[in-house]
Motif scaffolding. Structure first.
Motif, PDB file in Angstrom:
ATOM      1  N   LEU A  40       0.828  -1.205   0.000  1.00 40.91           N
ATOM      2  CA  LEU A  40       0.000   0.000   0.000  1.00 40.91           C
ATOM      3  C   LEU A  40       0.864   1.257   0.000  1.00 40.91           C
ATOM      4  N   HIS A  41       0.420   2.264  -0.726  1.00 40.80           N
ATOM      5  CA  HIS A  41       1.171   3.513  -0.845  1.00 40.80           C
ATOM      6  C   HIS A  41       0.217   4.678  -0.552  1.00 40.80           C
ATOM      7  N   PRO A  42       0.004   5.011   0.736  1.00 36.79           N
ATOM      8  CA  PRO A  42      -0.969   6.049   1.093  1.00 36.79           C
ATOM      9  C   PRO A  42      -0.594   7.428   0.546  1.00 36.79           C
ATOM     10  N   LEU A  43      -1.593   8.287   0.414  1.00 39.42           N
ATOM     11  CA  LEU A  43      -1.366   9.622  -0.132  1.00 39.42           C
ATOM     12  C   LEU A  43      -0.494  10.486   0.779  1.00 39.42           C
ATOM     13  N   ASP A  44      -0.462  10.167   2.065  1.00 36.88           N
ATOM     14  CA  ASP A  44       0.384  10.942   2.988  1.00 36.88           C
ATOM     15  C   ASP A  44       1.722  10.259   3.254  1.00 36.88           C
ATOM     16  N   ASP A  45       2.138   9.396   2.343  1.00 30.88           N
ATOM     17  CA  ASP A  45       3.420   8.691   2.492  1.00 30.88           C
ATOM     18  C   ASP A  45       4.557   9.695   2.655  1.00 30.88           C
ATOM     19  N   THR A  46       5.466   9.435   3.586  1.00 34.54           N
ATOM     20  CA  THR A  46       6.573  10.355   3.871  1.00 34.54           C
ATOM     21  C   THR A  46       7.908   9.876   3.312  1.00 34.54           C
ATOM     22  N   GLU A  54      -6.302   1.162  -5.459  1.00 31.24           N
ATOM     23  CA  GLU A  54      -6.434   2.550  -5.043  1.00 31.24           C
ATOM     24  C   GLU A  54      -5.441   2.852  -3.917  1.00 31.24           C
ATOM     25  N   ARG A  55      -5.021   4.094  -3.863  1.00 27.30           N
ATOM     26  CA  ARG A  55      -4.123   4.503  -2.781  1.00 27.30           C
ATOM     27  C   ARG A  55      -4.956   4.943  -1.574  1.00 27.30           C
ATOM     28  N   PRO A  56      -4.676   4.394  -0.392  1.00 25.55           N
ATOM     29  CA  PRO A  56      -5.391   4.843   0.815  1.00 25.55           C
ATOM     30  C   PRO A  56      -5.134   6.327   1.065  1.00 25.55           C
ATOM     31  N   ALA A  57      -6.100   7.014   1.660  1.00 25.09           N
ATOM     32  CA  ALA A  57      -5.960   8.455   1.909  1.00 25.09           C
ATOM     33  C   ALA A  57      -4.890   8.741   2.957  1.00 25.09           C
TER      34      ALA A  57
END
Length: 258
Positions: A106-112, A125-128
């Motif tokens: 998974l590659h969330p939209l808030d990935d740092t 889909e990318r998790p939020a």
């Protein structure tokens, strides 16, 4: 205090995964009259909060745009993969990105993490958020690669994590607006860097510390000379003898014989 004066205060922002407890405790010990307010922000909004004056300084994740923000890198985090406890990864001490090639990651939209190419197979889909991604991992939908502090923040009993040896690392820094480097910001920088109270780059110490200082006597405190050492008097002068005494106690010019 007049009606126009405002009591000093300090607002400190911090992103998920950062625990500012130690620094806040030291602040409260050194500046008990200046309240510190913590402001939780997401990694994405942290810089806008600083630029907009919503916080005096903040713990953020690098990179930082140095055009208008200053930053002091503090530490680098280990990157880990979050997996269900019954996953095969849980049986090893560490993995590489290649070991995750067959898994949905998974590659969330808030990935740092600054990925050139995220590992594994992408989800539909990318998790939020990272929190949403952790819930999906618990549901068996995929795995998640994050800084270790975020894995701890979102800890669940049914999940565990292992280091990813070749993944990008996340670096945490203290940041503040360049044009707002106030005395209080300097004080907090000193705390974060481990400076003592007396080494705060020329900052005026609190009144309580000023009172403890010994008064300046101009030439310093004179020490009593040790026994047997000269006290500044001529070593030739005796104790009460006349000036110009000669050796052997002889006084004056000798008289001639008749």
């Amino acid at each position: 205090m007049t009606g126009s004066e405002v009591s000093p205060s300090f607002r400190l922002a911090y992103v998920p995964g950062v625990t500012p407890t130690k620094w806040v405790r030291i602040w409260n010990e050194r500046l008990p009259d200046v309240p510190l307010t913590l402001i939780a922000v997401s990694a994405a909004e942290a810089f806008d909060v600083l630029r907009g004056g919503g916080a005096d300084a903040g713990f953020v994740r690098l990179p930082v745009d140095r055009t208008d923000l200053s930053a002091i890198p503090l530490y680098t985090e280990t990157t880990v993969v979050v997996v269900p406890k019954d996953h095969v990864v849980a049986a090893v001490d560490a993995v590489s990105a290649e070991d995750l090639a067959d898994d949905i990651v998974l590659h969330p939209l808030d990935d740092t993490l600054d990925w050139e190419r995220p590992p594994g197979r992408p989800a539909n889909e990318r998790p939020a958020t990272t929190a949403d991604a952790v819930e999906l991992v618990a549901a068996g939908v995929g795995l998640l690669v994050v800084p270790q502090s975020l894995a701890r923040l979102h800890h669940r009993k049914d999940l565990t994590y292992r280091p990813v040896t070749d993944a990008p690392e996340s670096r945490v820094a203290l940041s503040w607006p360049q044009d707002a480097t106030t005395d209080l910001v300097e004080d907090f920088i000193g705390i974060v860097r481990g400076r003592t109270v007396n080494s705060s780059r020329g900052r005026t110490p609190p009144p309580a510390q000023q009172k403890r200082k010994r008064p300046d006597t101009g030439g310093g405190t004179r020490q009593k000379p040790a026994a047997g050492k000269p006290t500044g008097k001529s070593p030739r002068s005796g104790s009460g003898g006349p000036k110009g005494g000669s050796k052997g106690g002889r006084r004056g010019k000798p008289r001639g014989r008749s």
